[in-house]
Design a protein around this motif. Structure first.
Motif, short mmCIF file in Angstrom:
data_model
loop_
_atom_site.label_atom_id
_atom_site.label_comp_id
_atom_site.label_asym_id
_atom_site.label_seq_id
_atom_site.Cartn_x
_atom_site.Cartn_y
_atom_site.Cartn_z
N MET A 271 0.80 -1.22 -0.12
CA MET A 271 0.11 -0.09 -0.07
C MET A 271 1.00 1.21 0.02
SD MET A 271 -3.19 -0.96 -0.28
CE MET A 271 -3.52 0.98 -0.12
N THR A 272 2.13 0.91 0.47
CA THR A 272 2.93 2.22 0.61
C THR A 272 3.38 2.95 -0.87
OG1 THR A 272 3.74 1.75 2.77
CG2 THR A 272 5.30 3.16 1.34
N ILE A 273 3.75 1.75 -1.70
CA ILE A 273 4.12 1.91 -3.09
C ILE A 273 2.90 2.34 -3.79
CG2 ILE A 273 5.19 0.95 -4.90
CD1 ILE A 273 6.70 -0.77 -3.47
N ALA A 274 1.82 1.69 -3.72
CA ALA A 274 0.42 1.97 -4.36
C ALA A 274 0.17 3.59 -4.23
CB ALA A 274 -0.91 1.15 -4.10
N THR A 275 0.19 3.99 -2.95
CA THR A 275 -0.12 5.25 -2.63
C THR A 275 0.91 6.39 -3.20
OG1 THR A 275 -1.06 4.57 -0.44
CG2 THR A 275 -0.45 6.90 -0.33
N LEU A 276 2.19 5.98 -3.14
CA LEU A 276 3.12 6.86 -3.94
C LEU A 276 2.67 7.35 -5.15
CD1 LEU A 276 6.04 8.15 -3.77
CD2 LEU A 276 6.91 6.19 -4.77
N LEU A 277 2.38 6.11 -5.81
CA LEU A 277 2.13 6.33 -7.32
C LEU A 277 0.61 6.99 -7.64
CD1 LEU A 277 3.08 2.83 -8.91
CD2 LEU A 277 4.55 4.82 -8.43
N ALA A 278 -0.38 6.58 -6.73
CA ALA A 278 -1.38 7.61 -6.97
C ALA A 278 -1.21 8.93 -6.67
CB ALA A 278 -2.69 6.89 -5.94
N GLN A 279 -0.42 9.41 -5.70
CA GLN A 279 -0.13 10.77 -5.30
C GLN A 279 0.87 11.52 -6.27
OE1 GLN A 279 -0.80 11.01 -0.41
NE2 GLN A 279 1.48 10.86 -1.37
N THR A 280 1.67 10.50 -6.89
CA THR A 280 2.30 11.20 -8.26
C THR A 280 1.38 11.75 -9.40
OG1 THR A 280 4.11 9.72 -7.81
CG2 THR A 280 4.06 10.65 -9.99
N VAL A 281 0.25 10.65 -9.73
CA VAL A 281 -0.70 11.28 -10.81
C VAL A 281 -1.63 12.36 -10.07
CG1 VAL A 281 -2.72 10.28 -12.04
CG2 VAL A 281 -0.83 8.84 -11.75
N ASP A 282 -1.86 12.30 -8.93
CA ASP A 282 -2.50 13.65 -8.33
C ASP A 282 -1.52 14.74 -8.44
OD1 ASP A 282 -4.47 11.91 -7.39
OD2 ASP A 282 -3.70 11.86 -5.43
N ALA A 283 -0.14 14.80 -8.22
CA ALA A 283 0.54 15.67 -8.54
C ALA A 283 0.62 16.37 -9.87
CB ALA A 283 1.90 15.60 -8.06
N ALA A 284 0.64 15.38 -10.85
CA ALA A 284 0.68 15.65 -12.41
C ALA A 284 -0.52 16.32 -12.65
CB ALA A 284 1.06 14.42 -13.05
N THR A 285 -1.81 15.86 -12.08
CA THR A 285 -2.83 16.32 -12.55
C THR A 285 -3.14 17.80 -12.08
OG1 THR A 285 -3.99 14.09 -12.44
CG2 THR A 285 -5.60 16.23 -12.30
N ARG A 286 -2.60 18.20 -10.94
CA ARG A 286 -2.79 19.36 -10.40
C ARG A 286 -1.60 20.24 -11.06
NH1 ARG A 286 -2.20 17.65 -4.10
NH2 ARG A 286 -4.35 16.37 -3.80
N LEU A 287 -0.60 19.86 -11.44
CA LEU A 287 0.45 20.89 -11.96
C LEU A 287 0.04 20.92 -13.36
CD1 LEU A 287 3.68 19.24 -10.37
CD2 LEU A 287 3.03 21.43 -10.12
N SER A 288 -0.55 20.05 -14.02
CA SER A 288 -0.91 20.31 -15.46
C SER A 288 -2.31 21.25 -15.72
CB SER A 288 -1.18 19.02 -16.17
OG SER A 288 -2.41 18.35 -15.85
N GLY A 289 -2.81 21.39 -14.50
CA GLY A 289 -4.19 22.10 -14.62
C GLY A 289 -5.29 21.08 -15.11
N ALA A 290 -4.96 19.90 -15.27
CA ALA A 290 -5.94 19.15 -15.90
C ALA A 290 -6.95 18.44 -14.88
CB ALA A 290 -5.36 17.88 -16.66
N ALA A 291 -7.02 18.90 -13.52
CA ALA A 291 -7.84 18.39 -12.49
C ALA A 291 -9.37 18.44 -13.07
CB ALA A 291 -7.93 19.13 -11.20
#
Length: 289
Positions: A268-288
């Motif tokens: 779950m630690t690794i799965a959460t890391l990857l989920a939050q990476t996509v969250d970050a990319a979404t926010r930074l791209s303005g594609a939320a």
């Protein structure tokens, strides 16, 4: 409590939940890539060649590939100093092609690890290690959870563990596990007790726990005869010999729910890391949205 007692606890299967979260993350990553033309990117930074750290980073990069997340690896010599490490992380923080940054720790006693963590831009702190992220967790503000505590919360939610009004005991007070775990539990209206190496009569505190988070880093440190019957036991430890901080056999005979080691919190630690990476990319791209 004898370790030969038949277990009564249900397993909290972190491996299965991590696969499910990974599939959802891969779908989100693919959709984001299609919308923006840029895949989410996680940068990993490793100082030295500690075998365990090399293995962990390789595992995370492999999981990135399966989820459609690009990975950029920065390998630094073991004698890298604080200033060079901070500069390297600062460069990744300023790079628009990088959405998340993971500094594999520990980094060695000659490096100011906290200074290195703080060089990570808050919007790219997908491992939840900066002071900004801890404050966000504590105050209920937008930000990224520390990945192991965040994964623990996902597990508790998946298994419908009621937290409001319950007594949660966290054994361990590290900056990236014990302390943030307590803050996340507190935010869910649990009553939280922190225990550590100087706690007097630890067993008495553990015996009061409706939810126990074991994060002390000592193999089979906690046993079933210390538990409240029906307690939910989350073992966040990982020690030599593939064993956790909880003596599984004796605890499983008393608990209602328990995480195995391996196969519980770790995936779950690794799965959460990857989920939050996509969250970050979404926010930074303005594609939320």
């Amino acid at each position: 409590m004898s370790q030969t007692t038949s277990p009564t606890a249900r397993l909290m299967d972190g491996s299965a939940l991590a696969r499910r979260l990974g599939a959802e993350t891969a779908e989100r990553a693919a959709a984001l890539t299609a919308r923006t033309g840029q895949a989410p990117c996680l940068a990993t930074v490793l100082v030295g060649e500690d075998p365990a750290s090399v293995t962990y980073v390789r595992m995370k990069r492999n999981r990135c590939a399966k989820a459609g997340i690009q990975s950029r690896h920065v390998a630094l010599p073991a004698d890298t100093g604080t200033a060079q490490l901070v500069d390297t992380i600062g460069g990744l923080s300023a790079d628009p092609g990088v959405h998340g940054i993971l500094l594999q720790h520990p980094v060695g006693p000659h490096v100011d690890e906290r200074a290195a963590f703080e060089a990570i831009a808050p919007e790219k702190d997908v491992d939840g290690v900066t002071a900004h992220s801890f404050a966000a967790m504590s105050l209920g503000m937008p930000g990224f959870a520390s990945c192991t505590p965040g994964g623990i919360m996902r597990l508790l939610d998946h298994y419908d563990v009621e937290l409001s009004g319950k007594h949660a005991v966290v054994v361990g007070r590290s900056a990236i596990l014990g302390k943030p775990a307590g803050m996340l539990l507190l935010a869910r209206n649990a009553t939280v007790t922190y225990c550590h190496s100087r706690t007097t009569d630890l067993a008495a505190h553990v015996r009061e726990a409706d939810v126990l988070i074991a994060a002390v880093g000592r193999a089979r440190f906690l046993h079933g005869d210390q538990l409240k019957p029906g307690a939910v036991v989350v073992d966040a430890g990982y020690n030599v010999g593939n064993v956790g901080d909880v003596d599984f056999a004796s605890a499983a005979a008393v608990a209602s729910l328990i995480t195995p080691v391996p196969g519980g919190v770790g995936p779950m630690t690794i799965a959460t890391l990857l989920a939050q990476t996509v969250d970050a990319a979404t926010r930074l791209s303005g594609a939320a949205g």
